[in-house]
Design a protein around this motif. Structure first.
Motif, PDB file in Angstrom:
ATOM      1  N   VAL A  16       4.509  -6.575   0.676  1.00 43.49           N
ATOM      2  CA  VAL A  16       4.135  -6.863   2.065  1.00 43.49           C
ATOM      3  C   VAL A  16       3.899  -5.607   2.905  1.00 43.49           C
ATOM      4  CG1 VAL A  16       5.307  -9.087   2.055  1.00 43.49           C
ATOM      5  CG2 VAL A  16       6.563  -7.031   2.752  1.00 43.49           C
ATOM      6  N   SER A  17       3.969  -4.445   2.294  1.00 45.63           N
ATOM      7  CA  SER A  17       3.729  -3.195   3.031  1.00 45.63           C
ATOM      8  C   SER A  17       2.326  -3.200   3.639  1.00 45.63           C
ATOM      9  CB  SER A  17       3.858  -1.992   2.100  1.00 45.63           C
ATOM     10  OG  SER A  17       5.113  -1.955   1.465  1.00 45.63           O
ATOM     11  N   LYS A  18       2.178  -2.523   4.762  1.00 50.50           N
ATOM     12  CA  LYS A  18       0.854  -2.362   5.357  1.00 50.50           C
ATOM     13  C   LYS A  18       0.204  -1.111   4.752  1.00 50.50           C
ATOM     14  CE  LYS A  18       2.284  -4.505   9.692  1.00 50.50           C
ATOM     15  NZ  LYS A  18       1.589  -5.764   9.424  1.00 50.50           N
ATOM     16  N   PHE A  19      -1.121  -1.107   4.699  1.00 49.73           N
ATOM     17  CA  PHE A  19      -1.850  -0.006   4.064  1.00 49.73           C
ATOM     18  C   PHE A  19      -2.874   0.613   5.011  1.00 49.73           C
ATOM     19  CE2 PHE A  19      -0.265  -2.469   0.538  1.00 49.73           C
ATOM     20  CZ  PHE A  19       0.058  -1.522  -0.425  1.00 49.73           C
ATOM     21  N   ILE A  20      -2.798   1.934   5.134  1.00 48.53           N
ATOM     22  CA  ILE A  20      -3.819   2.687   5.866  1.00 48.53           C
ATOM     23  C   ILE A  20      -4.574   3.529   4.845  1.00 48.53           C
ATOM     24  CG2 ILE A  20      -4.279   4.559   7.490  1.00 48.53           C
ATOM     25  CD1 ILE A  20      -2.011   3.608   9.197  1.00 48.53           C
ATOM     26  N   LEU A  21      -5.868   3.323   4.791  1.00 49.50           N
ATOM     27  CA  LEU A  21      -6.714   4.050   3.845  1.00 49.50           C
ATOM     28  C   LEU A  21      -7.142   5.370   4.468  1.00 49.50           C
ATOM     29  CD1 LEU A  21      -7.833   3.218   1.017  1.00 49.50           C
ATOM     30  CD2 LEU A  21      -9.977   2.684   2.172  1.00 49.50           C
ATOM     31  N   LEU A  22      -6.931   6.449   3.730  1.00 46.10           N
ATOM     32  CA  LEU A  22      -7.357   7.780   4.161  1.00 46.10           C
ATOM     33  C   LEU A  22      -8.541   8.216   3.303  1.00 46.10           C
ATOM     34  CD1 LEU A  22      -3.870   9.486   4.430  1.00 46.10           C
ATOM     35  CD2 LEU A  22      -5.265   8.657   6.313  1.00 46.10           C
ATOM     36  N   THR A  23      -9.587   8.689   3.931  1.00 42.31           N
ATOM     37  CA  THR A  23     -10.764   9.055   3.154  1.00 42.31           C
ATOM     38  C   THR A  23     -11.629  10.056   3.901  1.00 42.31           C
ATOM     39  OG1 THR A  23     -12.779   8.177   2.137  1.00 42.31           O
ATOM     40  CG2 THR A  23     -11.996   7.072   4.107  1.00 42.31           C
ATOM     41  N   SER A  24     -12.408  10.797   3.145  1.00 46.19           N
ATOM     42  CA  SER A  24     -13.396  11.702   3.743  1.00 46.19           C
ATOM     43  C   SER A  24     -14.746  10.996   3.817  1.00 46.19           C
ATOM     44  CB  SER A  24     -13.525  12.976   2.908  1.00 46.19           C
ATOM     45  OG  SER A  24     -13.839  12.657   1.569  1.00 46.19           O
ATOM     46  N   SER A  25     -14.794   9.752   3.346  1.00 47.52           N
ATOM     47  CA  SER A  25     -16.047   9.003   3.312  1.00 47.52           C
ATOM     48  C   SER A  25     -16.195   8.098   4.534  1.00 47.52           C
ATOM     49  CB  SER A  25     -16.116   8.134   2.047  1.00 47.52           C
ATOM     50  OG  SER A  25     -17.230   7.258   2.104  1.00 47.52           O
TER      51      SER A  25
END
Length: 211
Positions: A74-83
């Motif tokens: 159930v963790s929340k996810f933040i996507l990190l990207t250079s795109s």
């Protein structure tokens, strides 16, 4: 708030750990370099939030998110990207990521995204929001009146309502009404995100401060 960092570059992981340690209510719970390690660390620590890179060597961070959710995490996810590509952004939306932050973002922007997502809201990089609206043939700023744009620029510079009223020769009550309309038209949660948006789309340049 417990946070796990998933990135295949040691320097990036250390940098992110340093940034999140700036917040007194945030605890660095663990790190991983690939999908398998990530799932093990996430299941073991049960973090509130996971900062995960879109591209992990030969893997995709989106696949890790899919697997985690299939396992009931159930963790929340933040996507990190250079795109900032449209394709990657749409794929991220498909898996319902909680946040999408570009690696070129200021540390203050990342901290703001973390706090916003932790409160149950979504966060997408303001520049991506603008691009998304352009894809649909319009821009949120097109809906703003000239005076609302002036107020938005002031917000981007970190001005409070009293300062905005003084600079634009209007009452504080009128400023509050304009700010309310700006938030509604830009579809953002508060004045801080509106300020981030103003900076991202080039209306103004500013430095944010967090008390």
């Amino acid at each position: 708030m417990k946070i796990v960092i998933v990135d295949d570059h040691p320097l990036v992981r250390r940098g992110l750990a340093s940034v999140i340690s700036m917040q007194p209510n945030v605890k660095f719970a663990g790190e991983a370099t690939n999908g398998q390690e990530a799932l093990l660390v996430i299941e073991e620590t049960q973090p509130d939030l996971v900062l995960i890179d879109l591209k992990l060597a030969d893997e995709s961070g989106l696949d890790v998110i899919k697997t985690a959710r299939a396992r009931g995490i159930v963790s929340k996810f933040i996507l990190l990207t250079s795109s900032a590509s449209r394709e990657d952004f749409l794929k991220a939306e498909e898996v319902l990521v909680d946040g999408y932050v570009l690696k070129e973002a200021l540390p203050e922007e990342l901290l703001f995204a973390i706090q916003l997502v932790h409160k149950g809201r979504k966060y997408y990089d303001p520049g991506l929001m603008e691009d998304k609206m352009r894809m649909s043939g319009s821009s949120p700023t097109d809906e703003l009146t000239p005076k609302e744009k002036e107020v938005l620029i002031e917000l981007g510079q970190g001005a409070c309502n009293r300062e905005i009223a003084s600079r634009l020769f209007i009452s504080e009550f009128t400023v509050k009404k304009h700010v309310s309309q700006i938030l509604a038209k830009l579809q953002v949660a508060d004045r801080t995100q509106a300020a981030l948006y103003a900076n991202a789309v080039g209306l103004t340049k500013y430095e944010m401060s967090f008390d």
